[in-house]
Design a protein around this motif. Structure first.
Motif, PDB file in Angstrom:
ATOM      1  N   HIS A  75      29.323  23.109  90.492  1.00 44.54           N
ATOM      2  CA  HIS A  75      29.856  22.644  91.776  1.00 44.54           C
ATOM      3  C   HIS A  75      30.942  23.601  92.238  1.00 44.54           C
ATOM      4  O   HIS A  75      32.088  23.524  91.803  1.00 44.54           O
ATOM      5  CB  HIS A  75      30.424  21.228  91.607  1.00 44.54           C
ATOM      6  CG  HIS A  75      30.938  20.626  92.872  1.00 44.54           C
ATOM      7  ND1 HIS A  75      30.306  20.775  94.089  1.00 44.54           N
ATOM      8  CD2 HIS A  75      32.044  19.855  93.122  1.00 44.54           C
ATOM      9  CE1 HIS A  75      30.983  20.130  95.019  1.00 44.54           C
ATOM     10  NE2 HIS A  75      32.051  19.572  94.463  1.00 44.54           N
ATOM     11  N   THR A 134      32.674  15.879  95.286  1.00 47.55           N
ATOM     12  CA  THR A 134      32.752  15.975  93.826  1.00 47.55           C
ATOM     13  C   THR A 134      32.113  14.764  93.165  1.00 47.55           C
ATOM     14  O   THR A 134      31.391  14.896  92.161  1.00 47.55           O
ATOM     15  CB  THR A 134      34.217  16.111  93.384  1.00 47.55           C
ATOM     16  OG1 THR A 134      34.774  17.295  93.969  1.00 47.55           O
ATOM     17  CG2 THR A 134      34.331  16.212  91.871  1.00 47.55           C
ATOM     18  N   ILE A 158      29.189  16.082  90.864  1.00 49.75           N
ATOM     19  CA  ILE A 158      29.538  16.000  89.442  1.00 49.75           C
ATOM     20  C   ILE A 158      29.123  14.644  88.870  1.00 49.75           C
ATOM     21  O   ILE A 158      28.494  14.565  87.805  1.00 49.75           O
ATOM     22  CB  ILE A 158      31.046  16.228  89.237  1.00 49.75           C
ATOM     23  CG1 ILE A 158      31.460  17.603  89.775  1.00 49.75           C
ATOM     24  CG2 ILE A 158      31.403  16.108  87.758  1.00 49.75           C
ATOM     25  CD1 ILE A 158      30.848  18.767  89.049  1.00 49.75           C
ATOM     26  N   VAL A 209      27.704  20.386  83.044  1.00 51.73           N
ATOM     27  CA  VAL A 209      28.051  20.215  84.447  1.00 51.73           C
ATOM     28  C   VAL A 209      29.382  20.945  84.655  1.00 51.73           C
ATOM     29  O   VAL A 209      30.349  20.652  83.954  1.00 51.73           O
ATOM     30  CB  VAL A 209      28.183  18.729  84.816  1.00 51.73           C
ATOM     31  CG1 VAL A 209      28.560  18.577  86.283  1.00 51.73           C
ATOM     32  CG2 VAL A 209      26.887  17.979  84.499  1.00 51.73           C
ATOM     33  N   HIS A 231      32.552  22.213  86.991  1.00 52.47           N
ATOM     34  CA  HIS A 231      33.364  21.945  88.177  1.00 52.47           C
ATOM     35  C   HIS A 231      34.337  23.094  88.375  1.00 52.47           C
ATOM     36  O   HIS A 231      35.110  23.437  87.473  1.00 52.47           O
ATOM     37  CB  HIS A 231      34.142  20.636  87.997  1.00 52.47           C
ATOM     38  CG  HIS A 231      35.098  20.333  89.110  1.00 52.47           C
ATOM     39  ND1 HIS A 231      34.696  20.173  90.415  1.00 52.47           N
ATOM     40  CD2 HIS A 231      36.455  20.176  89.122  1.00 52.47           C
ATOM     41  CE1 HIS A 231      35.745  19.914  91.180  1.00 52.47           C
ATOM     42  NE2 HIS A 231      36.825  19.913  90.415  1.00 52.47           N
ATOM     43  N   VAL A 242      37.230  14.026  87.789  1.00 49.95           N
ATOM     44  CA  VAL A 242      36.416  14.769  86.817  1.00 49.95           C
ATOM     45  C   VAL A 242      36.978  14.606  85.405  1.00 49.95           C
ATOM     46  O   VAL A 242      36.221  14.452  84.434  1.00 49.95           O
ATOM     47  CB  VAL A 242      36.331  16.255  87.210  1.00 49.95           C
ATOM     48  CG1 VAL A 242      35.610  17.060  86.134  1.00 49.95           C
ATOM     49  CG2 VAL A 242      35.603  16.410  88.542  1.00 49.95           C
ATOM     50  N   VAL A 276      31.270  17.851  80.846  1.00 50.08           N
ATOM     51  CA  VAL A 276      31.751  18.527  82.049  1.00 50.08           C
ATOM     52  C   VAL A 276      32.735  19.632  81.660  1.00 50.08           C
ATOM     53  O   VAL A 276      33.662  19.401  80.883  1.00 50.08           O
ATOM     54  CB  VAL A 276      32.446  17.536  83.004  1.00 50.08           C
ATOM     55  CG1 VAL A 276      32.983  18.279  84.226  1.00 50.08           C
ATOM     56  CG2 VAL A 276      31.485  16.438  83.434  1.00 50.08           C
TER      57      VAL A 276
END
Length: 515
Positions: free
Chosen positions: A76, A98, A102, A113, A115, A154, A164
């Motif tokens: 992302h 987000t 996410i 994943v 960010h 997140v 993440v």
């Protein structure tokens, strides 16, 4: 792996797509305008048909869900930008986007994943070095609050065990930026004019290195993790000195106390609340300028096996592109201006090179190419050609080399990786702007030539080209950069393709940039 990327129309996202392709992955890009995305990708050498462009907005949960289906991982990189002021409801835009990207990727079991955040969420810093565990800041602008809110969301997913990875880049620079952001905009605005020099400094990360790092996170599978990638830290006087050195244009400087800069930012914020107007300085931007400290990038560099290119190359390529794209006047870009405007930097060819060279190239060039590509020449050539060229280099003061009668050639002086001694190597080259591209062909032999190992260990070197010596910094091209440069190299010396076939290795290609 099939990897969903958001923000592919932008600076970081487009270079991330390029790095994913170079690593053999299959990027799928969620974009609002496929035509705009295709233009941004093609500007950096990526053919749009190589990327699956999916129309959609990150604020549309259904569109994001459709784009995520069938993917293995997600990056992302999209965000509404506004570090220097308010631009609409950035908190709603960035947090909702987000959550959709996410959160949706985590819900579907994608791993990893990624960010893309910013080191700005740690500013003002609580210590002399910013790490991934540093305390979060309390930003005042909508952009800052939006990034902090997205960060909190997140991190909550990470606390629940979601795979993440959060990456915190510094100030991103480099060529071919679709829309100028803070760092490139600042360079274009200050260069050749007046440099304000407060305390603090700036962290510079090359967009090509950042794209490579984000692509490699896809393969790392570190679980919940946070990595700072600020890049090279420069104080403001150091950045001004570097720009002077690269352009040859001396900038005026003015010392500005940090308190004055902060007060001015606060005053402008208050004035904008009374009557909105567009001016880049805010209290947050001023605080970023005067309080930023170096970042600890070692964890991500070690984990991903990443080496950052020299800051001279990153800033130099940025300025060269700013000048070539019209964002920077030629007189302010100096020797980095487009060729038709640039100050002379490359020495002129000698009479021999202008007259005899082209004649030999037309008549005997094909013969020499067949000889150079022959297997037996790989055994004889390394013993004869460098000795002749070194002798000619000494006798003519570097103005004549045997290879220059066929292709542009230089003498490269490196520092031995083991011995520490200076080593001279005559090489064919391709002039590239103010610098040169050189290939570690080793006449098509199995091993990489020693000078390439020297440059990897000690990138600082010296080039003698047409009788002029130039200190340079070497950068080993990555796969995407090499793919872009290779057709130009083989157009000058087609034998390189035969060397690849015979050596059964990827020939190392370096860009030598003047320091």
């Amino acid at each position: 792996m099939r990897v969903l990327v958001t923000g592919a129309s932008g600076f970081v996202g487009s270079y991330t797509v390029r790095a994913l392709l170079a690593a053999g992955h299959r990027p799928r890009a969620l974009v609002r305008d496929p035509g705009k995305a295709a233009k941004a990708l093609e500007a950096i050498g990526v053919r749009a048909e190589k990327v699956e462009l999916v129309p959609g907005d990150m604020l549309d949960a259904d569109a994001v869900a459709d784009a995520l289906d069938g993917c293995d991982a997600a990056i992302h990189a999209a965000a509404a930008i506004g570090v220097t002021g308010g631009h609409g409801d950035l908190v709603e835009v960035n947090v909702t986007g987000t959550r959709n990207v996410i959160g949706g990727a985590v819900a579907r079991g994608l791993d990893p994943v990624v960010h893309v955040s910013t080191i700005g969420i740690f500013v003002p810093p609580a210590g002399p070095v910013i790490t991934a565990d540093s305390p979060l800041a309390s930003p005042r602008t909508d952009y800052g609050r939006s990034k902090l809110a997205a960060e909190t969301y997140v991190r909550g997913l990470q606390d629940d065990g979601a795979p993440v990875t959060i990456v915190y880049p510094g100030g991103v620079c480099g060529p071919d930026q679709p829309h100028l952001d803070a760092l490139n905009e600042g360079l274009a605005g200050a260069l050749g004019k007046l440099w304000p020099l407060p305390g603090g400094g700036v962290s510079v990360i090359d967009v090509r290195d950042l794209g490579t790092a984000l692509a490699r996170t896809v393969e790392s599978r570190q679980g919940p993790s946070r990595w700072v990638l600020g890049g090279h830290y420069l104080t403001w006087p150091q950045l001004a000195d570097l720009c002077d050195s690269l352009t040859g244009v001396k900038c005026r400087r003015i010392r500005v106390p940090s308190r004055t800069m902060l007060a001015l930012g606060s005053a402008l914020d208050a004035a904008k609340r009374v009557r909105p107007f567009d001016y880049p300085l805010t209290r947050d931007a001023a605080e970023f300028m005067v309080t930023l400290v170096p970042t600890d990038d070692r964890p991500i560099l070690d984990a991903l096996g990443l080496t950052l290119r020299p800051v001279e190359e990153s800033i130099g390529d940025s300025l060269r592109w700013l000048a070539g794209s019209g964002h920077l006047a030629p007189r302010r870009a100096g020797r980095l201006a487009p060729r038709e405007h640039a100050m002379p930097s490359m020495p002129s060819p000698t009479f021999l090179q202008r007259t005899v060279g082209p004649l030999i190239q037309r008549t005997l060039g094909p013969v020499f190419q067949r000889i150079s590509g022959a297997g037996w020449f790989a055994k004889v050539g390394p013993k004869i050609v460098p000795r002749i060229d070194r002798a000619l280099h000494r006798l003519t003061g570097g103005r004549v080399l045997l290879g220059q009668l066929l292709v542009p050639s230089l003498v490269l002086t490196t520092t031995g990786a083991v011995s520490g001694l200076r080593r001279q190597t005559p090489l064919a080259c391709l002039p590239d702007g103010d610098g040169w591209l050189v290939v570690g062909s080793n006449f098509g032999r199995e091993k990489h030539p020693a000078w390439t190992g020297n440059l990897i260990k000690n990138p600082g070197a010296e080039v003698s080209f047409r009788g002029r010596g130039t200190p340079v910094t070497a950068h080993l091209l990555d796969d995407a950069e090499r793919a872009e440069a290779w057709p130009r190299l083989t157009a000058v010396w087609p034998v390189y393709d035969r060397y690849v076939e015979r050596a059964d290795r990827q020939l190392r290609v370096f860009r030598l940039t003047p320091r």
